[in-house]
Design a protein around this motif. Structure first.
Motif, PDB file in Angstrom:
ATOM      1  N   GLU A 165      45.981  25.733  26.462  1.00  0.00           N
ATOM      2  CA  GLU A 165      45.401  25.538  25.086  1.00  0.00           C
ATOM      3  C   GLU A 165      44.836  26.612  24.378  1.00  0.00           C
ATOM      4  O   GLU A 165      44.852  26.529  23.173  1.00  0.00           O
ATOM      5  N   ILE A 166      44.264  27.429  25.215  1.00  0.00           N
ATOM      6  CA  ILE A 166      43.479  28.474  24.297  1.00  0.00           C
ATOM      7  C   ILE A 166      43.340  29.866  25.266  1.00  0.00           C
ATOM      8  O   ILE A 166      43.459  29.936  26.470  1.00  0.00           O
ATOM      9  N   GLN A 167      43.458  30.828  24.485  1.00  0.00           N
ATOM     10  CA  GLN A 167      43.729  32.126  25.141  1.00  0.00           C
ATOM     11  C   GLN A 167      42.357  33.055  24.675  1.00  0.00           C
ATOM     12  O   GLN A 167      42.319  34.176  25.473  1.00  0.00           O
ATOM     13  N   GLN A 168      41.398  32.744  23.995  1.00  0.00           N
ATOM     14  CA  GLN A 168      40.383  33.840  23.603  1.00  0.00           C
ATOM     15  C   GLN A 168      38.916  33.245  23.897  1.00  0.00           C
ATOM     16  O   GLN A 168      38.866  32.063  23.576  1.00  0.00           O
ATOM     17  N   ASP A 169      37.831  34.053  24.241  1.00  0.00           N
ATOM     18  CA  ASP A 169      36.740  33.505  24.565  1.00  0.00           C
ATOM     19  C   ASP A 169      36.140  33.013  23.258  1.00  0.00           C
ATOM     20  O   ASP A 169      36.116  33.545  22.377  1.00  0.00           O
ATOM     21  N   GLY A 170      35.323  32.076  23.611  1.00  0.00           N
ATOM     22  CA  GLY A 170      34.532  31.310  22.539  1.00  0.00           C
ATOM     23  C   GLY A 170      35.355  30.430  21.452  1.00  0.00           C
ATOM     24  O   GLY A 170      34.694  30.006  20.626  1.00  0.00           O
ATOM     25  N   GLU A 171      36.545  30.288  21.951  1.00  0.00           N
ATOM     26  CA  GLU A 171      37.346  29.508  21.148  1.00  0.00           C
ATOM     27  C   GLU A 171      37.298  28.071  21.434  1.00  0.00           C
ATOM     28  O   GLU A 171      36.860  27.755  22.738  1.00  0.00           O
ATOM     29  N   LYS A 172      37.838  27.140  20.956  1.00  0.00           N
ATOM     30  CA  LYS A 172      37.617  25.610  21.089  1.00  0.00           C
ATOM     31  C   LYS A 172      38.788  24.880  21.428  1.00  0.00           C
ATOM     32  O   LYS A 172      40.066  25.330  20.831  1.00  0.00           O
ATOM     33  N   VAL A 173      38.918  24.061  22.372  1.00  0.00           N
ATOM     34  CA  VAL A 173      40.139  23.412  22.682  1.00  0.00           C
ATOM     35  C   VAL A 173      39.740  21.688  22.188  1.00  0.00           C
ATOM     36  O   VAL A 173      38.478  21.075  22.804  1.00  0.00           O
ATOM     37  N   ASP A 174      40.523  21.363  21.414  1.00  0.00           N
ATOM     38  CA  ASP A 174      40.370  20.064  20.949  1.00  0.00           C
ATOM     39  C   ASP A 174      41.299  19.022  21.540  1.00  0.00           C
ATOM     40  O   ASP A 174      42.401  19.113  21.476  1.00  0.00           O
ATOM     41  N   LEU A 175      40.655  18.263  22.577  1.00  0.00           N
ATOM     42  CA  LEU A 175      41.808  17.376  23.196  1.00  0.00           C
ATOM     43  C   LEU A 175      42.526  16.503  22.257  1.00  0.00           C
ATOM     44  O   LEU A 175      41.962  16.002  21.396  1.00  0.00           O
ATOM     45  N   PRO A 176      43.847  16.440  22.344  1.00  0.00           N
ATOM     46  CA  PRO A 176      44.635  15.908  21.468  1.00  0.00           C
ATOM     47  C   PRO A 176      44.526  14.366  21.460  1.00  0.00           C
ATOM     48  O   PRO A 176      44.992  13.544  20.523  1.00  0.00           O
ATOM     49  N   THR A 177      43.862  13.774  22.180  1.00  0.00           N
ATOM     50  CA  THR A 177      43.659  12.128  22.404  1.00  0.00           C
ATOM     51  C   THR A 177      42.544  12.031  23.537  1.00  0.00           C
ATOM     52  O   THR A 177      41.777  12.922  23.797  1.00  0.00           O
ATOM     53  N   SER A 178      42.412  10.867  23.818  1.00  0.00           N
ATOM     54  CA  SER A 178      40.985  10.314  24.690  1.00  0.00           C
ATOM     55  C   SER A 178      41.130  11.101  25.893  1.00  0.00           C
ATOM     56  O   SER A 178      42.417  11.579  26.348  1.00  0.00           O
ATOM     57  N   LYS A 179      39.997  11.198  26.564  1.00  0.00           N
ATOM     58  CA  LYS A 179      40.118  11.967  28.026  1.00  0.00           C
ATOM     59  C   LYS A 179      40.931  11.187  29.018  1.00  0.00           C
ATOM     60  O   LYS A 179      41.430  11.550  29.869  1.00  0.00           O
ATOM     61  N   THR A 180      41.053   9.598  28.778  1.00  0.00           N
ATOM     62  CA  THR A 180      41.759   8.975  29.471  1.00  0.00           C
ATOM     63  C   THR A 180      43.223   9.531  29.507  1.00  0.00           C
ATOM     64  O   THR A 180      43.859   9.484  30.609  1.00  0.00           O
ATOM     65  N   VAL A 181      43.691   9.610  28.609  1.00  0.00           N
ATOM     66  CA  VAL A 181      45.228   9.969  28.115  1.00  0.00           C
ATOM     67  C   VAL A 181      45.319  11.336  28.837  1.00  0.00           C
ATOM     68  O   VAL A 181      46.398  11.541  29.570  1.00  0.00           O
ATOM     69  N   VAL A 182      44.652  12.254  28.651  1.00  0.00           N
ATOM     70  CA  VAL A 182      44.779  13.699  29.253  1.00  0.00           C
ATOM     71  C   VAL A 182      44.561  13.557  30.825  1.00  0.00           C
ATOM     72  O   VAL A 182      45.243  14.270  31.331  1.00  0.00           O
ATOM     73  N   ALA A 183      43.621  12.889  31.096  1.00  0.00           N
ATOM     74  CA  ALA A 183      43.556  12.844  32.472  1.00  0.00           C
ATOM     75  C   ALA A 183      44.893  12.107  33.306  1.00  0.00           C
ATOM     76  O   ALA A 183      45.137  12.845  34.166  1.00  0.00           O
TER      77      ALA A 183
END
Length: 226
Positions: A165-183
């Motif tokens: 989801e991310i390639q650079q230091d200090g950048e943020k990943v916004d989970l696209p949905t709830s942690k339950t769904v990502v899990a």
């Protein structure tokens, strides 16, 4: 894009890799057989077993594809975001849907009818090759998923997801949905997923603020082995 805002269907399709080599007249023909759908968060787009009469592409929002076990447990197969499509393979196989699709955010979709795609394939061999390439990428992704579930630890799966989801230091990943769904997408229980995030945060690899995850060091995370 605000909910219920109309778009120029042909113009949007022209931006997708699948359609970007088609002429305006060809895009216009496909657009005539394309339906615009607005789906509220939580609503289902189709159910497992429904007939597949075309494929969908996401304009904005998110869609999860999942199935439910006989025990009632939900397994998320994929989370589809803007610019990506789903349902192509079953459209060609004349099979009903094998998963259920549900919006996990307010979502706008375009449904492209099967007949329009078949007509274009007959006229445009390059279009057929692009469609085949897209299906091959989807298959490759599913094989990689099976490999990850079989060979990688839960921590490795989470790290792989974050790095994707991310390639650079200090950048943020916004989970696209709830942690339950990502899990579920990572074949983890919600508790295990949260515990892994907590452990990585304690070791200063990431910072977690709700569904926002900051990668402190991509390089350290990439070389983490546990």
């Amino acid at each position: 894009m605000p909910a219920n805002q109309k778009i120029k269907v042909a113009s949007f399709l022209a931006q997708l890799p699948l359609f970007n080599e088609l002429e305006e007249t060809e895009l216009a023909q496909i657009a005539e057989h394309t339906t615009e759908l607005h789906v509220a968060k939580g609503d289902r787009i189709f159910e497992r077993g429904d007939p597949c009469t075309g494929f969908h592409t996401v304009v904005y929002g998110r869609v999860k594809l999942f199935f439910t076990s006989s025990q009632g447990n939900e397994k998320v197969v994929e989370i589809i975001g803007p610019g990506h499509s789903f349902g192509e393979a079953l459209m060609f196989m004349n099979k009903p849907y094998i998963v259920t699709a549900q919006a996990v955010a307010d979502t706008m979709l375009l449904h492209v009818a099967k007949d329009a795609i078949m007509n274009e394939i007959e006229r445009h061999p390059g279009f057929a090759c692009k469609m085949l390439a897209g299906l091959s990428r989807r298959l490759h992704g599913l094989i990689c998923d099976v490999e990850a579930y079989s060979l990688n630890s839960g921590t490795q799966r989470v790290i792989g997801y974050l790095l994707k989801e991310i390639q650079q230091d200090g950048e943020k990943v916004d989970l696209p949905t709830s942690k339950t769904v990502v899990a579920s997408r990572l074949n983890l229980t919600p508790e295990h997923f949260s515990r892994i995030l907590h452990d990585l945060a304690e070791q200063s690899f990431i910072e977690v603020n709700g569904r926002e995850i900051t990668i402190v060091s991509v390089e350290k995370l990439r070389t983490y082995d546990k």
